[in-house]
Design a protein around this motif. Structure first.
Motif, PDB file in Angstrom:
ATOM      1  N   LEU A   1      21.616 -50.447  36.846  1.00  0.00           N
ATOM      2  CA  LEU A   1      21.374 -49.562  37.989  1.00  0.00           C
ATOM      3  C   LEU A   1      21.711 -50.239  39.313  1.00  0.00           C
ATOM      4  N   VAL A   2      21.643 -51.574  39.331  1.00  0.00           N
ATOM      5  CA  VAL A   2      22.025 -52.297  40.552  1.00  0.00           C
ATOM      6  C   VAL A   2      23.539 -52.143  40.766  1.00  0.00           C
ATOM      7  N   ASN A   3      24.275 -52.243  39.685  1.00  0.00           N
ATOM      8  CA  ASN A   3      25.727 -52.106  39.776  1.00  0.00           C
ATOM      9  C   ASN A   3      26.123 -50.697  40.240  1.00  0.00           C
ATOM     10  N   VAL A   4      25.491 -49.691  39.653  1.00  0.00           N
ATOM     11  CA  VAL A   4      25.808 -48.313  40.052  1.00  0.00           C
ATOM     12  C   VAL A   4      25.422 -48.111  41.524  1.00  0.00           C
ATOM     13  N   SER A   5      24.252 -48.618  41.912  1.00  0.00           N
ATOM     14  CA  SER A   5      23.819 -48.494  43.314  1.00  0.00           C
ATOM     15  C   SER A   5      24.816 -49.170  44.241  1.00  0.00           C
ATOM     16  N   MET A   6      25.291 -50.342  43.826  1.00  0.00           N
ATOM     17  CA  MET A   6      26.240 -51.096  44.644  1.00  0.00           C
ATOM     18  C   MET A   6      27.512 -50.272  44.880  1.00  0.00           C
ATOM     19  N   ARG A   7      28.000 -49.628  43.854  1.00  0.00           N
ATOM     20  CA  ARG A   7      29.224 -48.842  44.010  1.00  0.00           C
ATOM     21  C   ARG A   7      29.001 -47.650  44.943  1.00  0.00           C
TER      22      ARG A   7
ATOM     23  N   GLY B   1      23.734 -61.812  41.640  1.00  0.00           N
ATOM     24  CA  GLY B   1      22.605 -62.645  41.238  1.00  0.00           C
ATOM     25  C   GLY B   1      22.306 -63.787  42.191  1.00  0.00           C
ATOM     26  N   VAL B   2      22.737 -63.660  43.443  1.00  0.00           N
ATOM     27  CA  VAL B   2      22.477 -64.747  44.407  1.00  0.00           C
ATOM     28  C   VAL B   2      21.475 -64.328  45.491  1.00  0.00           C
ATOM     29  N   ALA B   3      21.005 -63.100  45.467  1.00  0.00           N
ATOM     30  CA  ALA B   3      20.022 -62.676  46.466  1.00  0.00           C
ATOM     31  C   ALA B   3      18.639 -63.204  46.095  1.00  0.00           C
ATOM     32  N   THR B   4      17.770 -63.334  47.102  1.00  0.00           N
ATOM     33  CA  THR B   4      16.392 -63.759  46.833  1.00  0.00           C
ATOM     34  C   THR B   4      15.480 -62.534  46.804  1.00  0.00           C
ATOM     35  N   LEU B   5      14.278 -62.719  46.288  1.00  0.00           N
ATOM     36  CA  LEU B   5      13.324 -61.610  46.226  1.00  0.00           C
ATOM     37  C   LEU B   5      13.028 -61.044  47.615  1.00  0.00           C
ATOM     38  N   ASP B   6      12.998 -61.942  48.622  1.00  0.00           N
ATOM     39  CA  ASP B   6      12.739 -61.485  49.990  1.00  0.00           C
ATOM     40  C   ASP B   6      13.777 -60.462  50.447  1.00  0.00           C
ATOM     41  N   GLU B   7      14.995 -60.636  49.946  1.00  0.00           N
ATOM     42  CA  GLU B   7      16.060 -59.741  50.398  1.00  0.00           C
ATOM     43  C   GLU B   7      15.852 -58.306  49.932  1.00  0.00           C
ATOM     44  N   LEU B   8      15.055 -58.127  48.884  1.00  0.00           N
ATOM     45  CA  LEU B   8      14.750 -56.759  48.467  1.00  0.00           C
ATOM     46  C   LEU B   8      13.953 -56.047  49.562  1.00  0.00           C
TER      47      LEU B   8
ATOM     48  N   GLU C   1      14.418 -54.256  37.252  1.00  0.00           N
ATOM     49  CA  GLU C   1      15.841 -54.583  37.111  1.00  0.00           C
ATOM     50  C   GLU C   1      16.384 -55.209  38.403  1.00  0.00           C
ATOM     51  N   PHE C   2      15.954 -54.661  39.527  1.00  0.00           N
ATOM     52  CA  PHE C   2      16.378 -55.222  40.815  1.00  0.00           C
ATOM     53  C   PHE C   2      15.846 -56.644  40.948  1.00  0.00           C
TER      54      PHE C   2
ATOM     55  N   ALA D   1      19.423 -64.742  39.636  1.00  0.00           N
ATOM     56  CA  ALA D   1      19.789 -64.820  38.219  1.00  0.00           C
ATOM     57  C   ALA D   1      21.174 -65.424  38.013  1.00  0.00           C
ATOM     58  N   GLY D   2      21.919 -65.592  39.116  1.00  0.00           N
ATOM     59  CA  GLY D   2      23.249 -66.185  38.997  1.00  0.00           C
ATOM     60  C   GLY D   2      24.273 -65.288  38.325  1.00  0.00           C
ATOM     61  N   GLY D   3      23.965 -64.023  38.231  1.00  0.00           N
ATOM     62  CA  GLY D   3      24.877 -63.055  37.604  1.00  0.00           C
ATOM     63  C   GLY D   3      24.109 -61.794  37.318  1.00  0.00           C
ATOM     64  N   CYS D   4      24.754 -60.837  36.701  1.00  0.00           N
ATOM     65  CA  CYS D   4      24.054 -59.578  36.404  1.00  0.00           C
ATOM     66  C   CYS D   4      23.365 -59.697  35.050  1.00  0.00           C
TER      67      CYS D   4
END
Lengths: 433, 194
Positions: A326-332, A365-372, A408-409, A415-418
């Protein structure tokens, strides 16, 4: 199968795109009868009775929209919105490809009801073949006396002008469409004044969607009361549903409003492909909020889906199986709004940029939890604060996905990747048949 | 003057279809692009002159819309949709296959000038046939690596699309297509005819 065919009933008939075949199937009889037997006001009244609501996304009652035109101001214009660009939506292309004269008959009926002498059909640039087809059909209809001066011997005359866009989603917004048609960069205008009062060239203007107008020959030939009996009380008639994603049979299916979504999903779409299970789906097109398998029992009713926190929008249904991230779909989808933002207002122009940057970091997979929290903050500063709905809707899918799939987010952070892609091997190229 | 007489005639024809010549900018730019394959600044200036507008007004439109080419593309143009609906059915792999076959990244032209290709996040309205692409404006759906290879081979053997488009059009519009000035008042019709 409870497929209620109205707009699509003749589709498949050999040569339906040509005038003789369309006429043999009863085509242009509704226009003929309307010009002969009814006054423009009577037609507006029939459309009001029918309860027809706009098929472009907002679902505004068509007859009511028409009645906003000031009575004595002329000329007035009709714009036909064929700028269909909503992600997941392809019904207008289908209706044009398969039954173009049905649309043209609807246009001329609307033009007569509204006393419009010039109707502008704005079709997106990507629909190049469809534009050529419509231009040919307009000429065919003109030669047969359905367009031009003194249509079918009446006092009414009207011209239909096909105008090609050139790649801008925003031009589907009615005031941006008008801006574009006038020869400017297609950017939305402040409302009010609404187009009904001050639209194209500063004159009263109605903007209607392709599918909306394609309903008119049917409403006029059988009456508003008859039409009103199809569907539900507040969502009358049928709609052409654009089904895509991980289903067995993607495509357009017409169904009566009010039937359960499950029927569309299981009977018409053939359920999920490869025996997989449904993870989530998006009704209405790229702008709308994500729904869960439990929501399949919702009726195809604009108000019911709205109560569930989403919308039937432009009639697109995108189904996703359990391997979908769902992160990938949201990104698109966020990327799409970033690409299509017209740049007029800051919340949308800047907001979609930051939103897109952040979604790419998250998917990588390089964002931090704070970025959410930052993501939520960006979206909160866009939704309801943009000049037009484009910026608002750029937040709807991603925020609803975050609400329903928060784990999932969060699993993406650091995570260094999806993580979803890691779990499910990506599809081989061209996996779809 | 760099535009062909036919294109100039088409622009004049287009101009008469609208109450204001400014509305003819977009169709005129299409006419130019179909003759030349892209929009050179001199051609935009010529459009402005034909429509009685400033060159900047025409350029403002040309730069807003993604389908007008501000640089000359290859002989054929390929757009691969990578929005959500196509992505669910393998659009990334489709794009990767095209990149590998053509040997150049998205947004560039092959060394022989045959293809310009790009993956686009703009939904092209082919979700029912995903994954899909447009080649010279035509829809190509249900793509597989084999189908893509066959399409590329077929298209490479064809002439550039823009050179034979549009089909020769009658430059004289029928009388009914000349709109009245936008200020004209009065209802166009007294109501239903008997």
């Amino acid at each position: 199968m409870a497929e209620y065919k109205l707009l699509t009933k003749d589709i498949g008939v050999e040569g339906l795109q040509t005038l003789p075949v369309y006429e043999r199937r009863g085509g242009y009889q509704a226009l003929r009868a309307a010009l002969r037997d009814r006054t423009p006001d009577e037609i507006v009244e029939q459309v009001k009775i029918s309860g027809l609501r706009g098929r472009g996304g907002a679902g505004f009652p068509t007859g009511t929209k028409w009645s906003f035109l000031p009575r004595d101001v002329f000329p007035r214009y009709l714009c036909i919105n064929a700028d269909e660009s909503e992600p997941g939506c392809f019904k207008d292309r289908y209706l044009i490809d398969e039954n173009p004269h049905q649309l043209i008959e609807g246009i001329v009926i609307a033009a007569y009801a509204l006393q419009v002498k010039h109707a502008f059909l704005y079709i997106r640039g990507e629909y190049h073949d469809q534009r050529l087809l419509l231009e040919r059909c307009v000429e065919e209809a003109r030669a047969a006396g359905y367009i031009g001066e003194r249509i079918l011997g009446s006092d009414f005359g009207c011209d239909v002008i096909v105008h090609g866009g050139a790649g801008a989603y925003i031009c589907g917004e009615e005031t941006a469409l008008i801006d574009s048609l006038e020869g400017f960069r297609g950017q939305p205008r402040l409302k009010p004044p609404f187009p009904a009062v001050k639209g194209l060239y500063g004159k009263p203007t109605v903007v209607n969607n392709v599918e909306t107008l394609s309903n008119l020959p049917h409403i006029l030939s059988r009456g508003g009361e008859w039409f009103k009996a199809i569907g539900t009380e507040r969502s009358t008639g049928t709609r052409v549903w654009c089904c895509s994603g991980h289903i067995e049979r993607p495509g357009c299916y017409e169904m009566e409003l009010g039937r359960p979504i499950r029927e569309l999903f299981e009977e018409h779409c053939g359920g999920m492909w490869r025996g997989r299970s449904l993870k989530a789906f998006q009704p209405g097109g790229g702008s709308m909020q994500v729904l869960l398998p439990d929501h399949l029992d919702l009726p195809l009713d604009m108000d019911a889906v709205m109560r569930a926190g989403s919308s039937l929008g432009a009639g697109a249904m995108m189904f996703m199986d359990e391997t979908t991230c769902l992160v990938n779909v949201s990104m698109r989808l966020v990327d799409f709004y970033h690409h299509e933002s017209c740049g007029k207002c800051a919340p949308c122009r800047e907001g979609t940029y930051f939103e897109s940057q952040l979604m790419h970091r998250l998917e990588a997979g390089v964002a931090t939890l704070d970025e959410l929290d930052t993501l939520k903050d960006i979206c909160a500063n866009m939704d309801g604060k943009c000049f037009c709905p484009l910026g608002d809707t750029a937040t709807w899918f991603v925020m609803s996905a975050y609400r329903h799939f928060r784990h999932e987010f969060e699993a993406h952070c650091g995570a260094g990747g999806c993580p979803v892609a890691r779990e499910h091997r990506p599809l081989p190229a061209g996996a779809a048949r | 003057m760099m535009l062909a007489a036919r294109t100039r005639a088409e622009i004049e024809h287009t101009r008469r279809r609208y109450p204001h010549p400014r509305s003819a900018i977009m169709p005129s730019l299409w006419a130019v692009q179909h003759e030349l394959g892209w929009l050179p600044p001199e051609a935009m200036a010529e459009v402005a002159e034909l429509l009685g507008l400033a060159p900047s007004e025409v350029q403002a439109v040309a730069t807003f819309y993604s389908m007008y080419f501000k640089r000359p593309p290859g002989r054929h143009h390929i757009l691969v949709c990578v929005n959500a609906a196509c992505a669910l059915r393998g659009a990334d792999e489709t794009a990767a296959h095209i990149e590998q076959r053509l040997g150049c990244p998205s947004g560039t032209t092959t060394a022989d000038g045959m293809f310009t290709w790009e993956s686009t996040i703009e939904c092209l309205g082919g979700c029912g046939g995903a994954p899909m692409m447009q080649v010279d404006h035509h829809f190509e759906e249900h793509l597989t690596p084999e189908r893509i290879d066959a399409i590329l081979a077929r298209v490479a053997a064809q002439p550039a699309d823009h050179r034979d488009w549009p089909p020769a059009r009658v430059p004289n519009p029928p009388a009914s297509t000349t709109p009245p000035p936008p200020t004209a008042e009065g209802p166009p019709s007294a109501g239903a005819a008997g």
